[in-house]
Design a protein around this motif. Structure first.
Motif, mmCIF file in Angstrom:
data_model
loop_
_atom_site.group_PDB
_atom_site.id
_atom_site.type_symbol
_atom_site.label_atom_id
_atom_site.label_comp_id
_atom_site.label_asym_id
_atom_site.label_seq_id
_atom_site.Cartn_x
_atom_site.Cartn_y
_atom_site.Cartn_z
ATOM 1 N N ALA A 69 4.741 -7.095 -10.120
ATOM 2 C CA ALA A 69 3.529 -6.887 -9.323
ATOM 3 C C ALA A 69 3.210 -8.119 -8.481
ATOM 4 N N ALA A 70 3.340 -9.298 -9.076
ATOM 5 C CA ALA A 70 3.079 -10.534 -8.337
ATOM 6 C C ALA A 70 4.089 -10.711 -7.207
ATOM 7 N N ILE A 71 5.342 -10.373 -7.472
ATOM 8 C CA ILE A 71 6.376 -10.484 -6.444
ATOM 9 C C ILE A 71 6.058 -9.555 -5.271
ATOM 10 N N ASN A 72 5.683 -8.325 -5.585
ATOM 11 C CA ASN A 72 5.366 -7.380 -4.504
ATOM 12 C C ASN A 72 4.158 -7.827 -3.688
ATOM 13 N N LEU A 73 3.163 -8.370 -4.348
ATOM 14 C CA LEU A 73 2.000 -8.878 -3.620
ATOM 15 C C LEU A 73 2.396 -10.046 -2.718
ATOM 16 N N TYR A 74 3.249 -10.906 -3.216
ATOM 17 C CA TYR A 74 3.719 -12.054 -2.433
ATOM 18 C C TYR A 74 4.475 -11.579 -1.189
ATOM 19 N N LEU A 75 5.396 -10.636 -1.373
ATOM 20 C CA LEU A 75 6.187 -10.143 -0.247
ATOM 21 C C LEU A 75 5.294 -9.419 0.767
ATOM 22 N N ALA A 76 4.377 -8.592 0.272
ATOM 23 C CA ALA A 76 3.506 -7.838 1.174
ATOM 24 C C ALA A 76 2.577 -8.757 1.952
ATOM 25 N N ASN A 77 2.103 -9.822 1.307
ATOM 26 C CA ASN A 77 1.263 -10.794 2.010
ATOM 27 C C ASN A 77 2.049 -11.521 3.097
ATOM 28 N N LYS A 78 3.305 -11.839 2.811
ATOM 29 C CA LYS A 78 4.139 -12.506 3.824
ATOM 30 C C LYS A 78 4.292 -11.625 5.064
ATOM 31 N N MET A 79 4.369 -10.311 4.834
ATOM 32 C CA MET A 79 4.612 -9.378 5.935
ATOM 33 C C MET A 79 3.321 -8.780 6.492
ATOM 34 N N ASN A 80 2.186 -9.135 5.889
ATOM 35 C CA ASN A 80 0.916 -8.491 6.251
ATOM 36 C C ASN A 80 1.093 -6.974 6.244
ATOM 37 N N SER A 81 1.674 -6.477 5.155
ATOM 38 C CA SER A 81 2.095 -5.085 5.065
ATOM 39 C C SER A 81 0.937 -4.149 4.725
ATOM 40 N N LEU A 83 1.195 -1.857 2.789
ATOM 41 C CA LEU A 83 1.330 -1.547 1.367
ATOM 42 C C LEU A 83 0.227 -2.207 0.538
ATOM 43 N N LEU A 84 -0.440 -3.192 1.115
ATOM 44 C CA LEU A 84 -1.570 -3.844 0.440
ATOM 45 C C LEU A 84 -2.860 -3.041 0.592
ATOM 46 N N GLY A 85 -2.857 -2.039 1.477
ATOM 47 C CA GLY A 85 -4.089 -1.361 1.880
ATOM 48 C C GLY A 85 -4.516 -1.890 3.233
ATOM 49 N N THR A 86 -5.230 -1.070 3.992
ATOM 50 C CA THR A 86 -5.555 -1.456 5.370
ATOM 51 C C THR A 86 -7.013 -1.825 5.577
ATOM 52 N N THR A 87 -7.845 -1.643 4.551
ATOM 53 C CA THR A 87 -9.234 -2.076 4.629
ATOM 54 C C THR A 87 -9.533 -2.950 3.411
ATOM 55 N N GLU A 88 -10.637 -3.677 3.492
ATOM 56 C CA GLU A 88 -11.002 -4.543 2.368
ATOM 57 C C GLU A 88 -11.208 -3.725 1.095
ATOM 58 N N LYS A 89 -11.876 -2.589 1.217
ATOM 59 C CA LYS A 89 -12.112 -1.759 0.040
ATOM 60 C C LYS A 89 -10.817 -1.172 -0.502
ATOM 61 N N ASP A 90 -9.942 -0.730 0.402
ATOM 62 C CA ASP A 90 -8.668 -0.186 -0.061
ATOM 63 C C ASP A 90 -7.813 -1.256 -0.723
ATOM 64 N N ARG A 91 -7.838 -2.461 -0.181
ATOM 65 C CA ARG A 91 -7.066 -3.540 -0.818
ATOM 66 C C ARG A 91 -7.582 -3.818 -2.232
ATOM 67 N N TRP A 97 -5.778 -0.560 -9.256
ATOM 68 C CA TRP A 97 -4.788 0.304 -9.880
ATOM 69 C C TRP A 97 -3.560 -0.465 -10.344
ATOM 70 N N MET A 98 -3.212 -1.536 -9.660
ATOM 71 C CA MET A 98 -2.089 -2.362 -10.124
ATOM 72 C C MET A 98 -2.435 -3.030 -11.451
ATOM 73 N N PHE A 99 -3.647 -3.574 -11.556
ATOM 74 C CA PHE A 99 -4.058 -4.195 -12.816
ATOM 75 C C PHE A 99 -4.191 -3.142 -13.911
ATOM 76 N N TRP A 100 -4.749 -1.994 -13.550
ATOM 77 C CA TRP A 100 -4.879 -0.883 -14.500
ATOM 78 C C TRP A 100 -3.509 -0.468 -15.025
ATOM 79 N N LEU A 162 1.218 -0.392 -2.791
ATOM 80 C CA LEU A 162 1.828 -0.965 -3.990
ATOM 81 C C LEU A 162 1.276 -0.309 -5.251
ATOM 82 N N ALA A 163 0.075 0.238 -5.178
ATOM 83 C CA ALA A 163 -0.486 0.932 -6.341
ATOM 84 C C ALA A 163 0.383 2.123 -6.729
#
Length: 223
Positions: A69-81, A83-91, A97-100, A162-163
């Motif tokens: 999960a940490a790896i995917n967050l790191y990669l998605a942040n690098k790409m501004n993807s 996959l992180l969600g497109t709004t603050e609430k969605d992110r 859900w990832m923590f859940w 990513l969720a």
């Protein structure tokens, strides 16, 4: 410099990373770590990559990161993807859900996999009480998922995040470990849609299946 990802192709956790990377168009150099041969348990591996002796592990230059999960967050942040969600609430919901998934979901499927698959391979007796406990936890979590996914194609919003990959991870070993997921129609329909709609998820399923089926056949195990 190409980033390296260390892992076993039979791993559902590695699958989450390689799928996300393919979807984001990230090139990762694959370094196979044979978990069945104990290659992640060497002192060198634990000292250099992950002190827990687990995979996957990402190496980006001199930066080392473990936990899928940490790896995917790191990669998605690098790409501004997205996959992180497109709004603050969605992110925030993606993170929820990832923590859940880590706390309420995957930990119990891992327990059953270890009992039903790992112990069969090692010819050890299964703890049926532990299996029953973990199955109860899985059913309770799946009931929540099934209700959440009613009328939805994705965990958050109207697109893959990513969720979805985190929550879908147990399907990698569902047949072999006999997780009680088929009892929840919305959950099954959601996962079937992921397989149909995202070739990367279907491709990594085939990789996991080939690796596991080949290994089990090589040691004469039928589940």
């Amino acid at each position: 410099m190409t980033m390296k990802i260390y892992g076993d192709p039979g791993s559902g956790s590695l699958r989450r990373v390689t799928t996300a990377a393919k979807i984001m168009g990230i090139e990762l150099e694959r370094v196979k770590v044979d978990l069945f041969k104990g290659e992640s348990q060497t002192e060198e591996f634990k000292l250099r990559l992950n002190p827990h002796g687990l995979t996957p592990v990402l190496v980006d230059g001199d930066f080392v990161l473990y936990e899928a999960a940490a790896i995917n967050l790191y990669l998605a942040n690098k790409m501004n993807s997205p996959l992180l969600g497109t709004t603050e609430k969605d992110r925030s919901r993606v993170l929820q859900w990832m923590f859940w998934s880590g706390e309420q979901w995957r930990t119990f499927t891992v327990t059953i996999f270890d009992e039903r698959v790992g112990k069969t391979v090692m010819n050890l007796p299964k703890d049926e009480n532990l299996i029953a406990f973990a199955e109860g936890k899985i059913r309770a979590a799946a009931k929540v998922l099934d209700k959440h996914l009613e009328g939805r194609a994705f965990m958050v919003g109207d697109a893959l995040t990513l969720a979805d990959l985190d929550v879908a991870a147990p399907f990698s070993q569902a047949g072999r470990a006999r997780f009680p997921l088929g009892e929840f129609p919305n959950l099954v329909a959601w996962h079937d849609n992921l397989l149909r709609s995202f070739p990367a998820w279907a491709e990594t399923k085939a990789e996991v299946d080939d690796r596991m089926d080949t290994f089990l056949a090589s040691v004469g195990v039928t589940l």
